[in-house]
Scaffold this motif. Structure first.
Motif, PDB file in Angstrom:
ATOM      1  N   ASN A 298      -8.714   6.763  -5.782  1.00 31.08           N
ATOM      2  CA  ASN A 298      -8.286   7.613  -6.443  1.00 31.08           C
ATOM      3  C   ASN A 298      -6.767   7.585  -6.772  1.00 31.08           C
ATOM      4  N   CYS A 299      -6.413   6.323  -7.584  1.00 30.54           N
ATOM      5  CA  CYS A 299      -5.174   6.131  -7.701  1.00 30.54           C
ATOM      6  C   CYS A 299      -4.861   5.373  -9.152  1.00 30.54           C
ATOM      7  N   GLY A 300      -3.633   5.536  -9.602  1.00 31.60           N
ATOM      8  CA  GLY A 300      -3.514   4.767 -10.786  1.00 31.60           C
ATOM      9  C   GLY A 300      -2.126   4.151 -11.143  1.00 31.60           C
ATOM     10  N   VAL A 301      -1.882   3.169 -12.213  1.00 28.84           N
ATOM     11  CA  VAL A 301      -0.363   2.652 -12.202  1.00 28.84           C
ATOM     12  C   VAL A 301      -0.471   2.140 -13.431  1.00 28.84           C
ATOM     13  N   ARG A 302       0.772   2.167 -13.904  1.00 31.19           N
ATOM     14  CA  ARG A 302       1.228   1.478 -15.211  1.00 31.19           C
ATOM     15  C   ARG A 302       1.018  -0.047 -15.283  1.00 31.19           C
ATOM     16  N   ARG A 303       0.446  -0.655 -16.265  1.00 26.62           N
ATOM     17  CA  ARG A 303       0.065  -2.124 -16.062  1.00 26.62           C
ATOM     18  C   ARG A 303       1.292  -2.796 -15.866  1.00 26.62           C
ATOM     19  N   ALA A 304       2.500  -2.456 -16.333  1.00 24.34           N
ATOM     20  CA  ALA A 304       3.661  -3.267 -16.360  1.00 24.34           C
ATOM     21  C   ALA A 304       4.147  -3.306 -14.724  1.00 24.34           C
ATOM     22  N   VAL A 305       3.873  -2.072 -14.193  1.00 25.49           N
ATOM     23  CA  VAL A 305       4.175  -2.272 -12.613  1.00 25.49           C
ATOM     24  C   VAL A 305       3.311  -2.956 -11.952  1.00 25.49           C
ATOM     25  N   PHE A 306       2.034  -2.618 -12.306  1.00 22.87           N
ATOM     26  CA  PHE A 306       0.895  -3.686 -11.496  1.00 22.87           C
ATOM     27  C   PHE A 306       1.233  -5.218 -11.787  1.00 22.87           C
ATOM     28  N   ASP A 307       1.782  -5.339 -12.904  1.00 26.05           N
ATOM     29  CA  ASP A 307       1.747  -7.067 -12.949  1.00 26.05           C
ATOM     30  C   ASP A 307       3.127  -7.476 -12.381  1.00 26.05           C
ATOM     31  N   GLU A 308       4.196  -6.565 -12.222  1.00 25.93           N
ATOM     32  CA  GLU A 308       5.378  -6.603 -11.737  1.00 25.93           C
ATOM     33  C   GLU A 308       5.229  -7.108 -10.216  1.00 25.93           C
ATOM     34  N   LEU A 309       4.338  -6.391  -9.577  1.00 24.10           N
ATOM     35  CA  LEU A 309       3.939  -6.329  -8.060  1.00 24.10           C
ATOM     36  C   LEU A 309       3.041  -7.348  -7.670  1.00 24.10           C
ATOM     37  N   GLY A 310       2.274  -7.994  -8.937  1.00 24.42           N
ATOM     38  CA  GLY A 310       1.369  -8.934  -8.630  1.00 24.42           C
ATOM     39  C   GLY A 310       0.288  -8.558  -8.037  1.00 24.42           C
ATOM     40  N   GLY A 311      -0.188  -7.099  -8.339  1.00 27.68           N
ATOM     41  CA  GLY A 311      -1.464  -6.627  -8.122  1.00 27.68           C
ATOM     42  C   GLY A 311      -1.662  -6.428  -6.652  1.00 27.68           C
ATOM     43  N   PHE A 312      -3.026  -6.224  -5.929  1.00 31.66           N
ATOM     44  CA  PHE A 312      -3.281  -5.909  -4.731  1.00 31.66           C
ATOM     45  C   PHE A 312      -3.258  -7.259  -4.102  1.00 31.66           C
ATOM     46  N   ASP A 313      -2.682  -7.334  -2.741  1.00 31.51           N
ATOM     47  CA  ASP A 313      -2.802  -8.585  -1.981  1.00 31.51           C
ATOM     48  C   ASP A 313      -4.238  -8.870  -1.470  1.00 31.51           C
ATOM     49  N   PRO A 314      -4.866  -9.865  -1.642  1.00 31.40           N
ATOM     50  CA  PRO A 314      -6.068 -10.288  -1.256  1.00 31.40           C
ATOM     51  C   PRO A 314      -6.131 -10.748   0.271  1.00 31.40           C
ATOM     52  N   ALA A 315      -4.835 -10.909   0.698  1.00 32.87           N
ATOM     53  CA  ALA A 315      -4.870 -11.250   1.979  1.00 32.87           C
ATOM     54  C   ALA A 315      -5.204 -10.126   2.992  1.00 32.87           C
ATOM     55  N   TYR A 316      -5.188  -8.988   2.503  1.00 35.42           N
ATOM     56  CA  TYR A 316      -5.733  -8.036   3.393  1.00 35.42           C
ATOM     57  C   TYR A 316      -7.370  -7.581   3.406  1.00 35.42           C
ATOM     58  N   ARG A 317      -8.031  -8.663   3.947  1.00 32.26           N
ATOM     59  CA  ARG A 317      -9.208  -8.589   3.999  1.00 32.26           C
ATOM     60  C   ARG A 317      -9.902  -7.368   4.464  1.00 32.26           C
ATOM     61  N   TYR A 318      -9.386  -6.568   5.347  1.00 33.57           N
ATOM     62  CA  TYR A 318     -10.134  -5.595   6.168  1.00 33.57           C
ATOM     63  C   TYR A 318      -9.738  -4.437   5.712  1.00 33.57           C
ATOM     64  N   GLY A 319      -9.083  -4.173   4.959  1.00 35.54           N
ATOM     65  CA  GLY A 319      -8.701  -2.738   4.215  1.00 35.54           C
ATOM     66  C   GLY A 319      -7.142  -2.847   4.354  1.00 35.54           C
ATOM     67  N   SER A 320      -6.583  -1.530   3.845  1.00 36.39           N
ATOM     68  CA  SER A 320      -5.266  -1.473   3.760  1.00 36.39           C
ATOM     69  C   SER A 320      -4.406  -2.075   2.532  1.00 36.39           C
ATOM     70  N   ASP A 321      -5.215  -2.653   1.481  1.00 34.31           N
ATOM     71  CA  ASP A 321      -4.656  -3.221   0.423  1.00 34.31           C
ATOM     72  C   ASP A 321      -3.992  -2.323  -0.510  1.00 34.31           C
ATOM     73  N   GLU A 322      -4.531  -0.963  -0.480  1.00 34.04           N
ATOM     74  CA  GLU A 322      -3.617  -0.211  -1.271  1.00 34.04           C
ATOM     75  C   GLU A 322      -2.396   0.503  -0.552  1.00 34.04           C
ATOM     76  N   VAL A 323      -2.546   0.522   0.649  1.00 33.26           N
ATOM     77  CA  VAL A 323      -1.310   0.756   1.411  1.00 33.26           C
ATOM     78  C   VAL A 323      -0.306  -0.309   0.903  1.00 33.26           C
ATOM     79  N   SER A 324      -0.548  -1.460   1.466  1.00 34.39           N
ATOM     80  CA  SER A 324       0.676  -2.387   0.942  1.00 34.39           C
ATOM     81  C   SER A 324       0.886  -2.404  -0.450  1.00 34.39           C
ATOM     82  N   PHE A 325       0.045  -2.031  -1.336  1.00 39.44           N
ATOM     83  CA  PHE A 325       0.383  -2.069  -2.766  1.00 39.44           C
ATOM     84  C   PHE A 325       1.396  -0.642  -3.087  1.00 39.44           C
ATOM     85  N   PHE A 326       1.158   0.523  -2.607  1.00 40.13           N
ATOM     86  CA  PHE A 326       1.880   1.410  -2.941  1.00 40.13           C
ATOM     87  C   PHE A 326       3.353   1.520  -2.154  1.00 40.13           C
TER      88      PHE A 326
END
Length: 314
Positions: free
Chosen positions: A181-209
């Motif tokens: 349950n989250c949202g982001v402006r595309r410009a911010v998403f692109d600047e951050l490079g999206g979610f980090d796929p290195a977090y294979r076991y969870g916490s990708d949203e923690v890292s992103f925000f």
């Protein structure tokens, strides 16, 4: 350790999530809802039905990203195209993981605002409208994760609901929003490079925000953007999920220690003392057993994750 105060970054017109409609009026433009899916045939129908009941009157699309399903999920999604005109199915099975699937969904989506939900939950009728309203004020947002509707008391005991209007927490660091349950402006998403796929076991949203806030983008908490969240019901599934969470936490420490994420040695010691003192809970009731097992599974995951990431984050 103290986190240095952040200065919110001003958003340019191009990155505000506001674009011109074809008739020249200012508005949010197209909104993209991204939903990763993998073997979700048992639950995704309820989520698709909920998305079909949205009250939002603007233009929006739904991108369901199939991450290698083998249970007929893609066919079930396709069968709902008639009641969701903006529905698109994108197959992305080259790599397993929600972060990869979300990134793929964003890559093929067309909206200026990106909203995220999951296949096994149920969004409230006003969810899209509230998220769009929130993203007009904040560059990133997290909605209210309601947990009582879809879960029994045993599941709820392992993961109590947080008050509406509050973000997720628990690391004595920055807050974050759940990927369900989250949202982001595309410009911010692109600047951050999206979610980090290195977090294979969870916490990708923690890292992103966390990265968003450290880059100067605050997160808004939206109490009226409600998602009814489905917890695990079987003890083995609960244990596997919490073990996976624990595996990812040492990587968070490795990546964010320099930014102020504190080490959790004393809380870990208290937690292990609690686990030892509450061993009888394993035979007292289903509820007490579920709480003990999930707390122990997370701590075991942290030990293994610490070894894998060569850090100490128990």
């Amino acid at each position: 350790m103290t986190v240095q105060p952040m200065t919110a970054r001003p958003m340019t017109a191009a990155g505000s999530g506001t674009v011109a409609d074809p008739d020249g009026r200012a508005g949010p433009g197209l909104v993209s809802v991204i939903m990763p899916a993998r073997n979700g045939a048992a639950t995704i129908g309820a989520q698709l039905a909920a998305l079909a009941r949205q009250t939002y009157s603007g233009r929006w699309e739904l991108v369901v990203v199939d991450n290698g399903s083998t249970d007929g999920t893609p066919e079930l999604v396709a069968a709902n195209a008639c009641r969701l005109p903006g529905l698109r199915l994108h197959r992305a099975g080259a790599r397993a993981g929600t972060s990869y699937a979300r990134n793929e969904g964003c890559r093929v989506s067309r909206g200026e605002l990106l909203l995220f939900c999951d296949q096994d939950d149920v969004v409230a009728p006003g969810w899209v409208a509230e998220m769009v309203r929130g993203l007009a004020e904040f560059p990133a947002v997290g909605g209210h994760v309601e947990r009582r509707l879809l879960n029994d008391d045993v599941s709820l005991a392992t993961r109590p609901e947080k008050p509406a209007g509050s973000l997720q927490s628990g690391f004595d660091f920055l807050p974050y929003a759940l990927g369900a349950n989250c949202g982001v402006r595309r410009a911010v998403f692109d600047e951050l490079g999206g979610f980090d796929p290195a977090y294979r076991y969870g916490s990708d949203e923690v890292s992103f925000f966390w990265r968003a806030q450290l880059a100067g983008y605050p997160i808004g908490a939206l109490p009226d953007a409600v998602v009814h969240y489905r917890l695990r019901r079987r003890l083995r599934e609960m244990a596997r999920q919490y073990y996976s969470y624990g595996l990812s936490h040492p990587r968070l420490y490795r990546d964010f220690a320099a930014a102020g994420l504190p080490r959790s040695v004393r809380p870990a010691a208290r937690e292990w003392r609690w686990l030892l003192g509450h061993l009888p809970d394993l035979v007292r009731s289903r509820t007490s057993r579920a709480v003990w097992v999930t707390r122990c599974a997370m701590r075991c995951g942290r030990i293994v994750g610490s070894l894998r990431n060569r850090v100490v984050f128990p």
